[in-house]
Write a protein that holds these residues in place. Sequence first.
Motif, PDB file in Angstrom:
ATOM      1  N   ALA A 117       1.157  -0.851 -17.609  1.00 29.61           N
ATOM      2  CA  ALA A 117       0.333  -1.594 -16.653  1.00 29.61           C
ATOM      3  C   ALA A 117       1.205  -2.137 -15.518  1.00 29.61           C
ATOM      4  CB  ALA A 117      -0.385  -2.734 -17.373  1.00 29.61           C
ATOM      5  N   PHE A 118       2.343  -2.649 -15.921  1.00 27.09           N
ATOM      6  CA  PHE A 118       3.270  -3.169 -14.904  1.00 27.09           C
ATOM      7  C   PHE A 118       3.679  -2.065 -13.940  1.00 27.09           C
ATOM      8  CE2 PHE A 118       6.039  -6.200 -13.180  1.00 27.09           C
ATOM      9  CZ  PHE A 118       7.255  -5.607 -12.905  1.00 27.09           C
ATOM     10  N   VAL A 119       4.041  -0.917 -14.515  1.00 30.14           N
ATOM     11  CA  VAL A 119       4.487   0.211 -13.680  1.00 30.14           C
ATOM     12  C   VAL A 119       3.392   0.618 -12.705  1.00 30.14           C
ATOM     13  CG1 VAL A 119       5.019   2.666 -13.793  1.00 30.14           C
ATOM     14  CG2 VAL A 119       6.196   1.073 -15.298  1.00 30.14           C
ATOM     15  N   SER A 120       2.181   0.773 -13.217  1.00 27.71           N
ATOM     16  CA  SER A 120       1.103   1.235 -12.341  1.00 27.71           C
ATOM     17  C   SER A 120       0.753   0.165 -11.309  1.00 27.71           C
ATOM     18  CB  SER A 120      -0.130   1.645 -13.147  1.00 27.71           C
ATOM     19  OG  SER A 120      -0.317   0.803 -14.228  1.00 27.71           O
ATOM     20  N   TRP A 121       0.882  -1.093 -11.677  1.00 28.27           N
ATOM     21  CA  TRP A 121       0.596  -2.161 -10.709  1.00 28.27           C
ATOM     22  C   TRP A 121       1.592  -2.081  -9.548  1.00 28.27           C
ATOM     23  CZ3 TRP A 121       3.020  -7.481 -10.823  1.00 28.27           C
ATOM     24  CH2 TRP A 121       2.468  -8.297  -9.809  1.00 28.27           C
ATOM     25  N   ARG A 122       2.878  -1.905  -9.918  1.00 32.36           N
ATOM     26  CA  ARG A 122       3.886  -1.799  -8.859  1.00 32.36           C
ATOM     27  C   ARG A 122       3.592  -0.607  -7.962  1.00 32.36           C
ATOM     28  NH1 ARG A 122       5.085  -5.844  -7.353  1.00 32.36           N
ATOM     29  NH2 ARG A 122       6.706  -4.904  -6.079  1.00 32.36           N
ATOM     30  N   LEU A 123       3.261   0.519  -8.597  1.00 33.69           N
ATOM     31  CA  LEU A 123       2.985   1.724  -7.820  1.00 33.69           C
ATOM     32  C   LEU A 123       1.799   1.501  -6.910  1.00 33.69           C
ATOM     33  CD1 LEU A 123       3.507   4.531 -10.488  1.00 33.69           C
ATOM     34  CD2 LEU A 123       4.756   4.218  -8.356  1.00 33.69           C
ATOM     35  N   PHE A 124       0.782   0.874  -7.453  1.00 32.74           N
ATOM     36  CA  PHE A 124      -0.444   0.664  -6.669  1.00 32.74           C
ATOM     37  C   PHE A 124      -0.188  -0.223  -5.463  1.00 32.74           C
ATOM     38  CE2 PHE A 124      -4.883   1.526  -6.800  1.00 32.74           C
ATOM     39  CZ  PHE A 124      -5.467   0.524  -6.042  1.00 32.74           C
ATOM     40  N   SER A 125       0.518  -1.310  -5.716  1.00 35.94           N
ATOM     41  CA  SER A 125       0.785  -2.202  -4.577  1.00 35.94           C
ATOM     42  C   SER A 125       1.736  -1.542  -3.593  1.00 35.94           C
ATOM     43  CB  SER A 125       1.334  -3.543  -5.052  1.00 35.94           C
ATOM     44  OG  SER A 125       2.335  -3.341  -6.007  1.00 35.94           O
ATOM     45  N   ALA A 126       2.630  -0.700  -4.113  1.00 33.38           N
ATOM     46  CA  ALA A 126       3.537   0.012  -3.193  1.00 33.38           C
ATOM     47  C   ALA A 126       2.743   0.944  -2.295  1.00 33.38           C
ATOM     48  CB  ALA A 126       4.568   0.790  -4.000  1.00 33.38           C
ATOM     49  N   CYS A 127       1.742   1.592  -2.853  1.00 33.92           N
ATOM     50  CA  CYS A 127       0.945   2.508  -2.050  1.00 33.92           C
ATOM     51  C   CYS A 127      -0.017   1.775  -1.140  1.00 33.92           C
ATOM     52  CB  CYS A 127       0.154   3.458  -2.961  1.00 33.92           C
ATOM     53  SG  CYS A 127       1.214   4.566  -3.866  1.00 33.92           S
ATOM     54  N   GLN A 128      -0.253   0.537  -1.434  1.00 32.49           N
ATOM     55  CA  GLN A 128      -1.235  -0.208  -0.663  1.00 32.49           C
ATOM     56  C   GLN A 128      -0.714  -0.565   0.722  1.00 32.49           C
ATOM     57  OE1 GLN A 128      -3.676  -1.557  -3.146  1.00 32.49           O
ATOM     58  NE2 GLN A 128      -4.885  -2.969  -1.955  1.00 32.49           N
ATOM     59  N   ARG A 129       0.573  -0.750   0.796  1.00 36.84           N
ATOM     60  CA  ARG A 129       1.133  -1.310   2.022  1.00 36.84           C
ATOM     61  C   ARG A 129       0.870  -0.475   3.256  1.00 36.84           C
ATOM     62  NH1 ARG A 129       6.212  -2.035  -0.240  1.00 36.84           N
ATOM     63  NH2 ARG A 129       5.619  -3.209  -2.061  1.00 36.84           N
ATOM     64  N   PRO A 130       1.023   0.833   3.181  1.00 35.68           N
ATOM     65  CA  PRO A 130       0.826   1.581   4.416  1.00 35.68           C
ATOM     66  C   PRO A 130      -0.594   1.433   4.940  1.00 35.68           C
ATOM     67  CG  PRO A 130       1.851   2.966   2.755  1.00 35.68           C
ATOM     68  CD  PRO A 130       1.561   1.664   2.104  1.00 35.68           C
ATOM     69  N   SER A 131      -1.599   1.372   4.053  1.00 37.93           N
ATOM     70  CA  SER A 131      -2.976   1.351   4.568  1.00 37.93           C
ATOM     71  C   SER A 131      -3.351   0.000   5.150  1.00 37.93           C
ATOM     72  CB  SER A 131      -3.950   1.696   3.434  1.00 37.93           C
ATOM     73  OG  SER A 131      -3.750   0.799   2.371  1.00 37.93           O
ATOM     74  N   GLN A 132      -2.574  -1.021   4.859  1.00 38.86           N
ATOM     75  CA  GLN A 132      -2.954  -2.369   5.337  1.00 38.86           C
ATOM     76  C   GLN A 132      -2.873  -2.520   6.834  1.00 38.86           C
ATOM     77  OE1 GLN A 132      -0.633  -5.112   3.054  1.00 38.86           O
ATOM     78  NE2 GLN A 132      -2.260  -5.398   1.548  1.00 38.86           N
TER      79      GLN A 132
END
Lengths: 229, 554
Positions: A214-229
């Motif tokens: 869960a931790f790993v996927s959370w980090r990945l998800f937030s990492a991918c979130q940044r460009p779209s912001q």
Amino acid sequence: MTFFHFFNCAALTFGPHAIYYKATPLSEYDTFNTCIKAAIVYLTTTFLKLVCLATFVQVSEHDTGFDLPQELLKGLIGFLDVAGLYYALTQVSHRSISQTHKFQAVALGWAFADAVLHRLAPLWVGAKGLEFTWEYLLQGVEANAHLVFTVSLAALGSLMWLRKNKPSALVPVIYASAAVVASMPSVVSYLRKGLAWDFEKVVSFELSASIVMAFVSWRLFSACQRPSQ
Amino acid sequence: MRGAKRQQQVMGRALVALVTVVMSVVVVEAAAVLDVYRMIQYDLGGVPMGSRRAALSHHATSGFAVPGADLSRAVVILPALKVNISSLNEFVQNKGLLGGLLLLLPQRSNGSGGDGDDSDENVAKALAELEQWLVHNTFQYPVYFAYESDNVQNILQEITANDAAGRPATATTGGYKLVVSVSDAKKLPSPTLTNIQGWLPGLRPAGDTSMLPTIAIVASYDTFGAAPALAAGSDSNGSGVAMLLELARLFSRLYANPNTRGPFNLLFGLTSGGPYNYNGTYNWLRNFDQRLKESMVYALCLNSLGSSSDRMWMHVSKPPENAFIRKIFSEIENVAQDLDLTVEPRHKKINISNSRVAWEHEQFSRQRITAVTLSQLEEAPELLQRSGGIADRRKTVNETVVMRNIKVVAESLARHIYGQEGKQVEVFAKGSNLALSPAYVRSWLDLLGRTPRVAPFLGKNAPIITALHKELAQHTKDASLQHETLDSAYVFYDLTKAQLNVYQVASVTFDFIVALAVGSYLILLFIVLFISTKGVDDFIGVFRKPPSRKYKST
């Protein structure tokens, strides 16, 4: 008194799903329909898996051995789960809800259907009896771990299939973690049958693994979130 | 819109109903399931005796002096051989309340008397004493018997250890719980006693129309014990029945050939109701027609002739100085001497006003028919004593002794019938086709030793009755059954076997703790998820009263 025990175990098994729904913004955005649809997709997927298992997998005479080819086959069939999630995430039409909420709602519906299907009947039959075993409480903990697994898998799935622009460096990591989470059931059955671990050990392993993933996927998800912001 | 809502309501209600129905289905899983045998429940002349309850659902304890245990809601498990009858008696006399009693019987082994004959005897004695005490007392709680097994031993050890460590099993602390889920026992309506008789007619000289003299050979076949499902009575009176059948077989061979048919009719009777003052014998005799009664020369009753002993008693109600009694006695003694058996007469007068019938021959004597009882019991048993209960097992019957006794009776009978008194004649010689058959006797002893035969529970068509009837029909000319109702002073209740479930139960406190833990976990989860997704302010806002409403109302 035994009904008491049943309610305890049921609360432990199914409570987190309800709480997840209520506590997070999911309830505000009325994502209930998504959950229902995800549950239906889960049911169909499980049915298909059952048919495949019945057709291709042999029933061995000795239950306790770990037969590698058979387990690999079962693992492959388990990947149907991933296909089901893909279908639920992408093909089923949802009302317009944001990415973050969509994968959570799908995961919630999926995990709840899984918990009900796999754990309600044994709980019903077993926990109501006078005889006491730790099994049903451990099963509840396992259901919690499974919820976390499903959420991470759905998050990774949404990253893989729904998000168009991902930082290319992270793409293999995403696929790798998705593969790890998807193969969790096979790993668990290997632990239980091949290494003959106690149920408590297996459940604690599942719990820790789910938190890590869960931790790993959370980090990945937030990492991918940044460009779209 | 409304229709949809109503539909939803109906669906909701139907779902609730379905859930309630499904919820009432319970599948049982237990740590152990045992076959248990209930103690007998009966009324004797209106006085309730035996164990008056059947359903059981209490925690288990290992003894009467466990500190902290509530005996009125506990089942005491005791190995039957370690029961201290006097202290138990005290407990019962003080009207002590108990949830239930489970007595463990020593494991039954199928081998006969190999190891430690002495200990077997002690076991039998102890069990007999316990049975006697149980049968003559009333218990307001269920009493069950079970055979010891490894499983049971382990459970009992655990219970004893827990009790010793000061953690007895109760509702608040958890532990082992014993459950027998049956409904209360009901009265058995009109229990039937079935007498089986066989008739071997003798040879009447040509031209003689008068009735030949008759000799009756009788044995009662039913039993009574503390647990009706276990009362197989190998010695009392399985040995008598086996002897009677062998005698019937031998004499039917003799009588088959007219050249060797004796001038006496032989009447074989297997009577029921033995433990109840020979009630069945009384009814059987009552139905004799007068001619038969007048032709009856004497009756030979066989009772308990299987225990290892070199002595036999001939019990009589006529004084032993009577000429005819002396004749019968001397015949038997002559044969017995050659076989190293000591026979002694024993006189017991009949008291007509006393309804107690201690020996079967007394029923004949009351009808003015000369009769004797041959038995290896020295004293007349009391009511419901020595009636073939749990203590009377197949092991206690010595086949060699039974064969020897059969030889004695058969030879003396033959000498009487063929007028060979005092002569050294052996009719049933070994190696001849009239030889005694140990295999035949053994097979009947085995069958009787594993068939409980408490008459009220047998009914009219019990397999053992049919088997005995068939056997007599093979050896005799006319074999018939006679059904009579048991004396109404005896009332019996059903339910002799049940299944005991042993559960390992968690205490109520444990359930509460788990509920607390799960509750706090769920609350914690809620808080964490709430704060992490919606923020801390929103969370605090849930607890603050919404301020805007006040303004709106004014």
